[in-house]
Design a protein around this motif. Structure first.
Motif, short mmCIF file in Angstrom:
data_model
loop_
_atom_site.label_atom_id
_atom_site.label_comp_id
_atom_site.label_asym_id
_atom_site.label_seq_id
_atom_site.Cartn_x
_atom_site.Cartn_y
_atom_site.Cartn_z
N ASP A 62 0.87 -1.16 0.00
CA ASP A 62 0.00 0.00 0.00
C ASP A 62 0.92 1.23 0.00
N GLU A 102 1.51 5.38 -0.39
CA GLU A 102 0.98 6.74 -0.39
C GLU A 102 2.05 7.66 -0.98
N ARG A 125 -6.37 6.94 5.99
CA ARG A 125 -6.02 5.54 5.69
C ARG A 125 -5.01 4.92 6.65
N ALA A 149 1.61 5.20 7.97
CA ALA A 149 2.48 4.49 7.02
C ALA A 149 3.93 4.66 7.46
N ARG A 163 2.98 -0.97 4.21
CA ARG A 163 2.36 0.34 3.95
C ARG A 163 3.41 1.44 4.03
#
Ligand code: ADE
Length: 264
Positions: free
Chosen positions: A15, A17, A91, A94, A119
């Motif tokens: 995941d 970002e 979310r 991270a 993440r």
């Protein structure tokens, strides 16, 4: 007829970002090849967030001149901080990387470590740099992809995404490729050939056509070692020749391949 609510999508294995002033730089990169497929399949998920969307004022200015003087512009901390906080409020936390030429050098070992985190947030700088308080307050690590200066962190982020994503088991069509790499840590890859058997006067080393897997494996280790010695003596200094390799070098499968100009 009652329709059942659809189950939530399975969690992505990676995941990412991205915090970037130029999210469009990633458009084709994220669509192409195995990474594009992994994103389509939901195995890798990438969100892009633009600090400019968090900048105040009519001009949404994100940069300013450096305190103490000097060339160029510095990314202001407020829009970057607001972007990071908005992403994590929505979310979750991270592992945060700030991309900068003054960071720790990215390598395969760091790629493997990042792949296991699941993440990641990659914060891309632009202009002459990012206000140091972003590193101080938010960065878990400051990372550089090499000893050269890019115009911004976006290409560096793409490099990191690609290197990390291909370590996620279902991304790289053929898992054996990464297993092979882990056995050869500290050594450059051996050369490879495919069809045709003759191309513009150059053939293929005979051993590779022999079907003798043990001899092929030995030959490849020697090639790998010799290539490392010529091209990357620094790697050899950090990962010295092992006892096994010494035997290989001494007893050596002779190098029968004619050296191409770039290796002479
Ligand atoms: N931004 C500018 N140059 C960079 C580099 N070499 N690595 C990471 N981020 C950067």
């Amino acid at each position: 007829m009652s329709s059942k609510p659809s189950p939530p999508p399975p969690a992505a294995q990676l995941d990412v970002e991205l915090v970037t002033l130029f999210p469009e730089i990633f458009d084709s990169f994220l669509r192409a090849s195995l990474l594009g497929k992994a994103i389509d399949a939901g195995v890798v998920r990438v969100h892009r967030t633009n600090p400019r969307d968090f900048a105040r004022g009519r001009h949404r200015q994100v940069d300013d001149s450096p305190y103490g003087g000097g060339p160029g512009m510095i990314l202001r901390p407020e829009p970057v901080a607001a972007a990071i906080e908005a992403v994590e409020a929505e979310r979750g936390r991270a592992h945060r990387l700030l991309l900068s030429p003054s960071g720790r050098l990215f390598d395969q070992a760091l790629a493997a470590e990042l792949a296991s985190r699941g993440r990641l947030m990659l914060v891309c700088g632009r202009y002459e740099g990012v206000d140091e308080r972003i590193a101080d307050l938010f960065a878990d690590e400051v990372v550089s992809i090499g000893d050269y200066v890019l115009a911004g962190g976006e290409v560096a982020a793409a490099v990191i995404i690609e290197a990390v994503a291909r370590l996620v088991p279902s991304v790289l069509g053929c898992e054996a490729s990464t297993i092979d790499e882990s056995f050869t840590a500290g050594r450059l890859e051996y050369p490879q050939w495919t069809r045709p058997p003759s191309f513009r006067g150059l053939g293929v080393p005979e051993i590779l056509l022999s079907g003798n897997h043990a001899q092929v494996a030995k030959w490849r280790r020697l090639e790998s070692l010799q290539r490392t010695r010529v091209r990357r003596p620094d790697l050899l200094a950090r990962h010295p020749v092992t006892e096994d390799e010494r035997v290989l070098l001494d007893g050596g499968v002779a190098r029968r391949r004619k050296r191409p100009p770039h290796e002479r």
